[in-house]
Write a protein that holds these residues in place. Sequence first.
Motif, PDB file in Angstrom:
ATOM      1  N   THR A 164       2.329  12.599   0.028  1.00 55.67           N
ATOM      2  CA  THR A 164       1.932  11.201   0.206  1.00 55.67           C
ATOM      3  C   THR A 164       0.848  11.199   1.271  1.00 55.67           C
ATOM      4  OG1 THR A 164       4.173  10.415  -0.287  1.00 55.67           O
ATOM      5  CG2 THR A 164       2.685   8.874   0.821  1.00 55.67           C
ATOM      6  N   SER A 165      -0.319  10.650   0.947  1.00 54.89           N
ATOM      7  CA  SER A 165      -1.438  10.633   1.896  1.00 54.89           C
ATOM      8  C   SER A 165      -1.590   9.253   2.518  1.00 54.89           C
ATOM      9  CB  SER A 165      -2.745  11.012   1.193  1.00 54.89           C
ATOM     10  OG  SER A 165      -2.682  12.319   0.669  1.00 54.89           O
ATOM     11  N   PHE A 195       7.302   1.868   5.434  1.00 56.51           N
ATOM     12  CA  PHE A 195       7.676   1.416   4.103  1.00 56.51           C
ATOM     13  C   PHE A 195       6.403   0.986   3.377  1.00 56.51           C
ATOM     14  CE2 PHE A 195       8.130  -2.299   6.809  1.00 56.51           C
ATOM     15  CZ  PHE A 195       7.680  -3.379   6.053  1.00 56.51           C
ATOM     16  N   ALA A 196       6.306   1.374   2.111  1.00 55.39           N
ATOM     17  CA  ALA A 196       5.080   1.175   1.347  1.00 55.39           C
ATOM     18  C   ALA A 196       5.265   0.091   0.300  1.00 55.39           C
ATOM     19  CB  ALA A 196       4.654   2.480   0.682  1.00 55.39           C
ATOM     20  N   SER A 197       4.145  -0.526  -0.058  1.00 61.28           N
ATOM     21  CA  SER A 197       4.147  -1.692  -0.930  1.00 61.28           C
ATOM     22  C   SER A 197       4.486  -1.362  -2.377  1.00 61.28           C
ATOM     23  CB  SER A 197       2.755  -2.338  -0.910  1.00 61.28           C
ATOM     24  OG  SER A 197       1.770  -1.441  -1.418  1.00 61.28           O
ATOM     25  N   GLY A 198       4.270  -0.125  -2.805  1.00 57.90           N
ATOM     26  CA  GLY A 198       4.240   0.171  -4.217  1.00 57.90           C
ATOM     27  C   GLY A 198       2.826  -0.035  -4.739  1.00 57.90           C
ATOM     28  N   THR A 199       2.564   0.438  -5.941  1.00 58.32           N
ATOM     29  CA  THR A 199       1.226   0.384  -6.524  1.00 58.32           C
ATOM     30  C   THR A 199       0.701  -1.049  -6.549  1.00 58.32           C
ATOM     31  OG1 THR A 199       1.813   2.242  -7.924  1.00 58.32           O
ATOM     32  CG2 THR A 199      -0.164   1.020  -8.516  1.00 58.32           C
ATOM     33  N   ASN A 209      -1.626   6.639  -0.427  1.00 62.28           N
ATOM     34  CA  ASN A 209      -1.716   7.123  -1.805  1.00 62.28           C
ATOM     35  C   ASN A 209      -0.432   7.864  -2.133  1.00 62.28           C
ATOM     36  OD1 ASN A 209      -2.294   8.246  -4.293  1.00 62.28           O
ATOM     37  ND2 ASN A 209      -4.294   9.050  -3.711  1.00 62.28           N
ATOM     38  N   ASP A 210       0.348   7.286  -3.025  1.00 63.59           N
ATOM     39  CA  ASP A 210       1.605   7.889  -3.462  1.00 63.59           C
ATOM     40  C   ASP A 210       1.308   8.761  -4.683  1.00 63.59           C
ATOM     41  OD1 ASP A 210       4.292   8.443  -3.875  1.00 63.59           O
ATOM     42  OD2 ASP A 210       4.630   6.612  -5.033  1.00 63.59           O
TER      43      ASP A 210
END
Length: 398
Positions: free
Chosen positions: A243-244, A326-330, A218-219
């Motif tokens: 950031t969780s 690295f995160a995907s984005g929403t 969760n950004d």
Amino acid sequence: MIELPVSTLYGPANLPYGVFSAPGDPHRRIGVAIGDQVLDVAPLADSHGAAELVPLLAGPVLNPLLGAGRRAWTELRERLVEWVHGPADVLRPHLLAAADVQLHLPVEVGDYVDFYSSEHHARNVGQIFRPGSEPLSPNWKHLPIGYHGRTGTIVVSGTDIVRPCGQRRGEDGPEFGPSARLDIEAEVGFVVGTGTRMGEAVAVGDVAEHVFGLFLLNDWSARDIQAWESTPLGPFLGKSFATSVSPWVVPLDALEAARVAPPPRDPPLLPYLRDVDDRGLNLELEVALNGHVVSRPPFATMYWTAAQQLAHLTVNGASLRPGDVFASGTVSGPEKEQRGSLLELSWGGTDPIPLLDDATRTFLEDGDEVTITATAPGTGGIRIGLGEVRGRILPARP
């Protein structure tokens, strides 16, 4: 084999890794979720003649295992499947009730990059902020856009989030105070295992050699702070306060049945970003606000895959380290009920989101709790779980 709940999302096809501590013992150990229990892996490996794996499982984080590489990951997973299917009385001494343990941040995060990879999300945001104009920037379909985040404020699920303060646009100039447009972004985070040296690039086809697994993310986003500070550069204080992430890291090997083809790409991509196999993932996310489900974003619609994100992240020679994220984005789909942020669900605050008992929200209020969960197809026609990432909003500090 031990008996498992019929409806469990944590069967032998899953076996996600995490870090836990037992009651009365602060020592953090590596665990694997199985049913409604946690398997204490290091003593189990030691008792089964797998002494070479024990140093990788000693804790207090997963980083030694991540850095050991794909051969070690594969060997450990094969052993775990064998042990879980073995005699229950052998496994039972190493099991603890999941309800009795405390889960911790599973990795020591070195670097954190967040991407912007859902075309539906990008178009929605563009229409909200630039009505009447082309919602996508000219480069959006040519490369995965991203920004470098702050690792020191990555926290495990269940950690309370203090409402951030900062500058925001006012009628007569900048104002300072608590964010009035606090938001969430439902995302998937990818955990790097094998690192690289500076100057090396990771090819699209080599993602499985470098990515160990994934978790939910969760950004948290302060939209008013972000809007004022993001001209001309990207997110800064509007994102860096928290950031969780969920506590269980699901290995890529558990997600083979979830692989799907990504959406068609137009225009054609440059060679270093071209797909070599199906690296989309058919994950189904669910977002609940104060216990009421407000969205079900589909990850299979993401325009850019994790393989392309990693290839772009490293194409300039930027190095990787075990534990990088690295995160995907929403994650947002084409329908209103598939949008992965309150910004989209409330259309910039103009269309309140209905909750239970006639309550509504545009953005988060103090005391609100957000929970993001997800499942995916597993081998054998079952579904596996990615756990949950949960956080409750506390008032801004004086």
